[in-house]
Enzyme design. Structure first.
Site, PDB file in Angstrom:
ATOM      1  CB  CYS A  96      -8.218  71.892 -67.552  1.00 54.39           C
ATOM      2  SG  CYS A  96      -8.549  73.253 -68.668  1.00 54.39           S
ATOM      3  CB  SER A 144     -12.879  80.111 -75.260  1.00 47.13           C
ATOM      4  OG  SER A 144     -11.763  79.284 -75.509  1.00 47.13           O
ATOM      5  CE  LYS A 188     -15.735  79.205 -70.849  1.00 47.78           C
ATOM      6  NZ  LYS A 188     -15.604  79.087 -72.322  1.00 47.78           N
ATOM      7  CG  ASN A 218     -16.905  70.160 -77.289  1.00 46.84           C
ATOM      8  OD1 ASN A 218     -15.702  69.942 -77.178  1.00 46.84           O
ATOM      9  ND2 ASN A 218     -17.547  70.998 -76.474  1.00 46.84           N
ATOM     10  CG  LEU A 237      -9.151  71.780 -73.814  1.00 46.31           C
ATOM     11  CD1 LEU A 237      -8.621  71.583 -72.397  1.00 46.31           C
ATOM     12  CD2 LEU A 237      -9.650  73.206 -73.988  1.00 46.31           C
ATOM     13  CG  ASN A 274     -15.964  75.499 -69.748  1.00 40.95           C
ATOM     14  OD1 ASN A 274     -16.355  75.150 -70.859  1.00 40.95           O
ATOM     15  ND2 ASN A 274     -14.684  75.662 -69.455  1.00 40.95           N
ATOM     16  CE  LYS A 290     -10.504  73.943 -80.131  1.00 39.71           C
ATOM     17  NZ  LYS A 290      -9.686  73.272 -79.120  1.00 39.71           N
TER      18      LYS A 290
END
Length: 313
Positions: free
Chosen positions: A141, A27, A175, A75, A79, A201, A51
């Site tokens: 997240c 992703s 994930k 990066n 999102l 991740n 993504k």
């Protein structure tokens, strides 16, 4: 054992999901649709993981968003995405037409966000939904309901986020990040309904602009990925497989060759995802698949499934 370098059987199972081979894209590395179709035959891969998408459009972080680091990159894209409704209408049909088996990655800032994403997927009436084989729930997240702490840093919140996506009606993979007691977080994800685990991740990191005396990336910190994180990902997969051998694992992190895929599978993964290597070579995932097949054939491995967990003795 295979005889005379015969082609190995590459089929793999990730819980209820059956794939023709164990190599997927990761992703965030091939876009939301068929952007890399000129380089890759999507139908030849096990699956294409898009993504991460929220139920709403999201602008992401200000630039600069990416920067090289030794043996990888960092990066802070944040999102960015068009939102699930637009993706379902515009990108999924193109992916389906390409022959791709699609894994939808979803994210949210609240439990309601995750639930709404699941509802949107369940309500989708597009014939292209037949191409979707699973939902990867990105729980790495910030949780706005818990002072911005990552969902994946808490067993309770990981379980709650997974449970919130139950209505999607598709197999769900959690994930997770390499953080804290990963095996306990993994158990919580399974309690929440995860059929499989995607490990791992990106790792949190930061680059300082020494002339400006401030973080270089527009979003401040970011996620580190690439070859350097390979050993961390392999260890994470190894440890979780040892603790939960019955739970399928998709290994991701630092995979850039067939040998990397073999090591990840021997650690316990039944499938792998190729991510950062794609930025250097958009054909990377296809090359990893070809190298994996050659490795098995040259060593008399009949079925790629024989590799799963082999390093555990």
């Amino acid at each position: 054992m295979a005889r005379g370098g015969a082609a190995p059987e590459l089929c793999t199972a990730i819980g209820s999901v059956r794939l023709p081979n164990p190599v997927m894209t990761a992703s965030g590395t091939v876009g939301h649709g068929a952007e890399l179709a000129r380089y890759l035959d999507f139908s030849s891969l096990g699956a294409v993981v898009v993504k991460s998408l929220a139920v709403y459009e999201w602008p992401g972080n200000p630039p600069p968003r990416v920067h090289p680091v030794p043996a990888g990159m960092i990066n802070s894209v944040g999102l960015q995405g068009p939102g699930l409704p637009r993706w379902l209408a515009e990108d999924l049909p193109v992916l389906a037409e390409s022959g791709a088996r699609v894994v939808v990655s979803v994210w949210g800032r609240t439990l309601d966000d995750y639930a709404a994403a699941a509802v949107a997927l369940a309500a989708a009436e597009s014939p292209a939904m037949e191409a979707v084989v699973a939902v990867e729930v990105n729980v790495s997240c910030p949780n706005l309901e818990d002072r911005g702490s990552m969902f994946s840093h808490s067993a309770a919140m990981t379980e709650a986020a997974m449970a919130a996506t139950a209505s999607c009606g598709l197999p769900r993979w959690a994930k997770l990040s390499a953080t804290g007691d990963l095996a306990e977080i993994a158990r919580a994800a399974v309690r929440g309904g995860a059929e499989a685990l995607t490990l791992i991740n990106t790792l949190p990191g930061m680059v300082i602009d020494t002339e400006a005396r401030k973080p270089l990336l527009g979003g401040g910190g970011g996620g580190v990925s690439g070859r350097a994180m390979g050993p961390v990902a392999v260890r994470s997969v190894f440890d979780v497989y040892a603790a939960l051998p019955e739970v399928p694992i998709v290994g991701v992190g630092g995979i850039a060759s067939g040998g990397d895929a073999v090591a990840m599978m021997m650690a316990g993964a039944c499938a792998v995802q190729v991510g950062t290597a794609t930025f250097a070579d958009p054909r990377a995932s296809a090359k990893v698949l070809a190298q994996l097949a050659r490795w098995c054939a040259s060593r008399g491995v009949d079925r790629v499934a024989e590799l799963v967990g082999a390093a555990h003795g």
